[in-house]
Design an enzyme around this catalytic site. Structure first.
Site, PDB file in Angstrom:
ATOM      1  N   GLU A  34      48.925  89.972 -20.085  1.00  0.00           N
ATOM      2  CA  GLU A  34      48.503  88.797 -21.006  1.00  0.00           C
ATOM      3  C   GLU A  34      46.929  88.989 -20.682  1.00  0.00           C
ATOM      4  OE1 GLU A  34      47.782  85.002 -19.947  1.00  0.00           O
ATOM      5  OE2 GLU A  34      49.408  85.048 -18.309  1.00  0.00           O
ATOM      6  N   ASP A 151      54.624  77.985 -24.186  1.00  0.00           N
ATOM      7  CA  ASP A 151      55.303  79.449 -23.522  1.00  0.00           C
ATOM      8  C   ASP A 151      56.905  79.060 -23.495  1.00  0.00           C
ATOM      9  OD1 ASP A 151      52.695  79.990 -23.046  1.00  0.00           O
ATOM     10  OD2 ASP A 151      52.894  80.107 -20.529  1.00  0.00           O
ATOM     11  N   LYS A 168      53.825  77.735 -13.092  1.00  0.00           N
ATOM     12  CA  LYS A 168      52.598  77.482 -12.323  1.00  0.00           C
ATOM     13  C   LYS A 168      53.092  76.030 -11.349  1.00  0.00           C
ATOM     14  CE  LYS A 168      49.664  78.264 -15.492  1.00  0.00           C
ATOM     15  NZ  LYS A 168      50.086  79.608 -16.154  1.00  0.00           N
TER      16      LYS A 168
HETATM   17  N1  PSU Z   1      49.118  83.171 -15.195  1.00  0.00           N
HETATM   18  C1  PSU Z   1      48.443  83.041 -14.202  1.00  0.00           C
HETATM   19  N2  PSU Z   1      46.955  82.442 -14.655  1.00  0.00           N
HETATM   20  C2  PSU Z   1      47.039  81.932 -15.974  1.00  0.00           C
HETATM   21  C3  PSU Z   1      47.996  81.758 -16.846  1.00  0.00           C
HETATM   22  C4  PSU Z   1      49.043  82.439 -16.279  1.00  0.00           C
HETATM   23  O1  PSU Z   1      48.456  83.384 -13.071  1.00  0.00           O
HETATM   24  O2  PSU Z   1      45.952  81.473 -16.380  1.00  0.00           O
HETATM   25  C5  PSU Z   1      47.980  81.515 -18.406  1.00  0.00           C
HETATM   26  C6  PSU Z   1      48.797  81.731 -19.101  1.00  0.00           C
HETATM   27  O3  PSU Z   1      48.418  82.624 -20.365  1.00  0.00           O
HETATM   28  C7  PSU Z   1      49.918  80.920 -19.620  1.00  0.00           C
HETATM   29  C8  PSU Z   1      48.783  79.832 -19.672  1.00  0.00           C
HETATM   30  O4  PSU Z   1      50.440  80.902 -20.848  1.00  0.00           O
HETATM   31  O5  PSU Z   1      48.210  79.911 -18.249  1.00  0.00           O
HETATM   32  C9  PSU Z   1      49.492  78.199 -19.776  1.00  0.00           C
HETATM   33  O6  PSU Z   1      48.588  77.482 -20.155  1.00  0.00           O
HETATM   34  P1  PSU Z   1      48.919  76.072 -20.855  1.00  0.00           P
HETATM   35  O7  PSU Z   1      49.532  75.346 -19.776  1.00  0.00           O
HETATM   36  O8  PSU Z   1      47.912  75.505 -21.513  1.00  0.00           O
HETATM   37  O9  PSU Z   1      50.070  76.578 -22.045  1.00  0.00           O
END
Ligand code: PSU
Ligand code: MN
Length: 333
Positions: A34, A151, A168
């Site tokens: 990604e 996601d 995360k």
């Molecule tokens: N993994 C990491 N760093 C990131 C991400 C994933 O180590 O920045 C990103 C991915 O693209 C994931 C996004 O889909 O963070 C999630 O963002 P949100 O919580 O706004 O959906």
């Protein structure tokens, strides 16, 4: 906002690089990567070095890397050096989730793709294995904000194997695991009986299934295809080694402070995750960044080995030898 629309329909299908196309045609392993982590998850200028390093790791493990992004209204699967550089350096690069793809393509926009958009495009392109750092999920303030990463829903409907260090740790991990159960997304602990904690080796939550080799993962993928149910992702949760993890005490202290600040400043929506990751990095003097990178490197290397094990299975026993036919399990709907 200027639209692409003309009398002749623009090419909205993902554009595969020549290298990725050749690899798929000859059944060589390919790993989708990604781009949001590059554009919005890591600090400049380190992010560009990391982008190149991750691609190099995939190659060193015998697979072809396919970093995915949208550039000038084209969804690209496999980027050359110049395009990777744009992702890493252009401050106007947007953050695109799955729902943002259509407007981005129609308006000729450029943006990095999150897990939801990347998994979708990877499946469309016929790629089966995808590596990232940590998935998005249910945020801790969900009852107030209803913030649950797109996601999760996308993974529930997309037949890709995602290698990650869990979700995360800024998230509500038990709630996210519950959502994954409800959505029917399979979760395998890789060499662990506990769900990883992204920056931390373990989140403390148990996982129901443990695998120990890439071949075991490939066999689960084959069984999943043979069952021929609705497409859904398989999560391979690969913990950061204990020696590379962030100090758990420091993690908890700094995270509590970052979450408070996020609330005080009224940060919402797409900005939340980049804000928290950046805040943790600053407050740990870069230690969280090193843990994040160690996790991503481990995931990318493991994904390459899983992709190799997957392509090594006899093509006739894989539902989609090259993934590009329209058989029911390719997950790209
Ligand atoms: N993994 C990491 N760093 C990131 C991400 C994933 O180590 O920045 C990103 C991915 O693209 C994931 C996004 O889909 O963070 C999630 O963002 P949100 O919580 O706004 O959906
Ligand atoms: Mn969100």
């Amino acid at each position: 906002m200027s639209f692409n629309a003309t009398d002749s329909a623009p090419a909205y299908a993902p554009v595969l690089s020549a290298e990725v196309r050749a690899a798929l045609a000859t059944h060589r392993p390919v790993v989708a990567l990604e781009s949001t982590i590059i554009a919005h998850g890591l600090p400049r200028p380190r992010n560009l070095r990391v982008a190149g390093e991750l691609e190099g790791l995939v190659r060193a493990s015998g697979a072809v890397p396919a970093t995915i992004a949208v550039l000038d209204g084209r969804a690209r699967v496999g980027l050359d050096r110049g395009l990777l550089e744009r992702i890493a350096t252009d401050p106007a690069m947007r953050k695109l989730g799955h729902r943002d793809l259509a407007p981005a393509l129609a308006t000729g926009a450029s943006g990095a793709t999150t897990v939801s958009a990347t998994a979708f495009l990877a499946a469309r392109a016929g790629l089966r294995v995808f590596a990232t750092g940590g998935l998005g999920g249910v945020h801790r303030e969900w009852t107030r904000t209803q913030d649950e990463s797109a996601d999760l829903r996308l993974l529930a409907e997309t037949g890709v194997t995602v290698v990650c260090a869990g979700v995360k740790s800024i998230l509500d991990v038990p709630a996210t695991l519950q959502r994954l159960e409800t959505l029917g997304v399979g979760v395998l602990g890789y060499g662990t009986e506990h769900f990883p904690g992204f920056y931390l080796h373990s989140s403390g939550e148990p996982v129901d299934w443990t695998v120990r080799t890439p071949e075991e993962v490939a066999e689960v993928m084959r069984a999943q295809d043979a069952l021929d149910g609705p497409a859904s992702a398989l999560i391979v949760a690969n913990p950061v080694p204990v020696r590379d993890q962030l100090d758990p005490g420091l993690h908890d202290r700094v995270l509590a402070e970052a979450l408070d600040l996020c609330r005080e400043r009224g940060i919402v929506g797409q900005a939340v995750t980049p804000f928290l990751l950046d805040r943790l990095m600053r407050r740990t003097e870069g230690a969280s960044l090193e843990a994040n990178l160690a996790a991503v490197r481990g995931n990318v290397a493991l994904a390459a080995r899983i992709a190799a094990a997957w392509t090594a299975l006899a093509p006739s026993t894989r539902a989609h030898p090259d993934g590009r036919d329209t058989a029911p399990r390719d997950g790209a709907r």
